[in-house]
Design an enzyme around this catalytic site. Sequence first.
Site, PDB file in Angstrom:
ATOM      1  N   LYS A 189       0.832  -1.209   0.000  1.00  0.00           N
ATOM      2  CA  LYS A 189       0.000   0.000   0.000  1.00  0.00           C
ATOM      3  C   LYS A 189       0.869   1.263   0.000  1.00  0.00           C
ATOM      4  O   LYS A 189       2.081   1.187   0.140  1.00  0.00           O
ATOM      5  CB  LYS A 189      -0.949   0.003   1.195  1.00  0.00           C
ATOM      6  CG  LYS A 189      -1.629  -1.330   1.464  1.00  0.00           C
ATOM      7  CD  LYS A 189      -2.503  -1.852   0.325  1.00  0.00           C
ATOM      8  CE  LYS A 189      -3.139  -3.169   0.768  1.00  0.00           C
ATOM      9  NZ  LYS A 189      -4.016  -3.769  -0.189  1.00  0.00           N
TER      10      LYS A 189
HETATM   11  C1  LIG Z   1      -5.017  -4.788   0.666  1.00  0.00           C
HETATM   12  C2  LIG Z   1      -6.474  -4.610   0.633  1.00  0.00           C
HETATM   13  C3  LIG Z   1      -7.272  -5.033   1.696  1.00  0.00           C
HETATM   14  C4  LIG Z   1      -6.749  -5.822   2.859  1.00  0.00           C
HETATM   15  O1  LIG Z   1      -5.809  -5.138   3.603  1.00  0.00           O
HETATM   16  P1  LIG Z   1      -5.081  -5.911   4.813  1.00  0.00           P
HETATM   17  O2  LIG Z   1      -4.441  -4.816   5.595  1.00  0.00           O
HETATM   18  O3  LIG Z   1      -4.059  -6.810   4.167  1.00  0.00           O
HETATM   19  O4  LIG Z   1      -6.085  -6.647   5.565  1.00  0.00           O
HETATM   20  C5  LIG Z   1      -8.623  -4.771   1.628  1.00  0.00           C
HETATM   21  N1  LIG Z   1      -9.163  -4.139   0.590  1.00  0.00           N
HETATM   22  C6  LIG Z   1      -8.423  -3.721  -0.459  1.00  0.00           C
HETATM   23  C7  LIG Z   1      -9.092  -2.989  -1.598  1.00  0.00           C
HETATM   24  C8  LIG Z   1      -7.051  -3.972  -0.491  1.00  0.00           C
HETATM   25  O5  LIG Z   1      -6.336  -3.595  -1.548  1.00  0.00           O
END
Ligand SMILES: *Cc1c(COP(=O)(O)O)cnc(C)c1O
Length: 384
Positions: A189
């Site tokens: 992210k």
């Molecule tokens: C990465 C992601 C998640 C999950 O995030 P985590 O922190 O790994 O639980 C949920 N929704 C979207 C759109 C994502 O890209």
Amino acid sequence: MTARAPVPAYLPFARPSIDEECIAGVVEVLRSGWIASGPNVLNFEQALSDYHGGRPVRTLTSATAAIEVALKIAGIGAGDEVITPAMSFFSGVNMIVRAGATPVFVDCDLDSRNLDFHRVEAAITPRTRAILPTHFAGLPADMDRLYEIAGRRGLRVIEDAALAIGSRWKGRRIGSFGDITVFSFHPNKNLTTIEGGALVLRDAAEAKQAEQLRFHGIVRLPDGTRDVEVAGGKYNLSDVSARIGLSQLAQLEHFNALRRQLAAHYFSCLRDSPCRLPARPNPHDELDHSWNMYCVLLPLERMSISRKQFIEAMHARGIGIGISYEAIHLTTLGRRMGYHEGMFPNTERIARETVTLPLFPQMTEADVERVCDAVADILDHACN
Ligand SMILES: *Cc1c(COP(=O)(O)O)cnc(C)c1O
């Protein structure tokens, strides 16, 4: 010996940016003896709250945990329906199902990959309690339409903003307004804490609920003992992760500016490509998009090779490619709920054709050109 061209380094499709200041800060936390939730978590939550206009923020161990807690706070459970896009990551749907509620899928727009709000109205029933949209790849869903519908129909909104920290809607940051917003701090992210996530909540009472739900349901009594009012989970962030988050948040605007430059370069390098390019925000609103991913649709119908072969050909040239996402309604879980092919044409087409090209702050424009040259070369040979 024959001279060989130097082999360029492998280019992954995502990569975190961790600098020496951050590493030194983490070492300091490790030496401090306080490594689970402590002062760094409080500082990180305060910094996130400041970044989001002073709204209450609570961190958790993932966005997935944050969605689970958000659904609990919104009171969603057995018999309730939650409207959500079929084109998203699996977390939202999984947490809706685990809450005992029913996900109701809606198709997305082909280019923004965000919820098609024309179809949201039609999916609302007397059992609908909430909408759980995703801001796809960092591009905000239409916040005016979303909150107009939710307000008029009395629905809660849980925004999956896992990819949208720093994105804006009409000049206001995602998370700085609205109902409940969820962020992810996974390494792919825009801001990472290794694993981690956050909830932006409506008020102090909901923040208190989040604190209980993320830590065993515990509340402290005046006599120094503990009580449990609700069955909480164990989703508290560590101080080590929070310290990483503080360094990351200080650089977030810079990271996002670099992502926007790289995305703009992709648009210019791919302008004659047979690939279908993603939606851009309005030219005067470039700040709106935090560009977590740059996803294009392959011209599969004109190609003599499969998507898998395309990805392997890119990999052979040292370039990593992702797929975001599969169609959730066509997973085994989705099919078991009665969904099948043909229900959501845009989602299904994206799921078949999409590829995610490398995009992360340390990339250069030359890296973007290398990716686009490889795409052009492979498609030149594979398209008729
Ligand atoms: C990465 C992601 C998640 C999950 O995030 P985590 O922190 O790994 O639980 C949920 N929704 C979207 C759109 C994502 O890209």
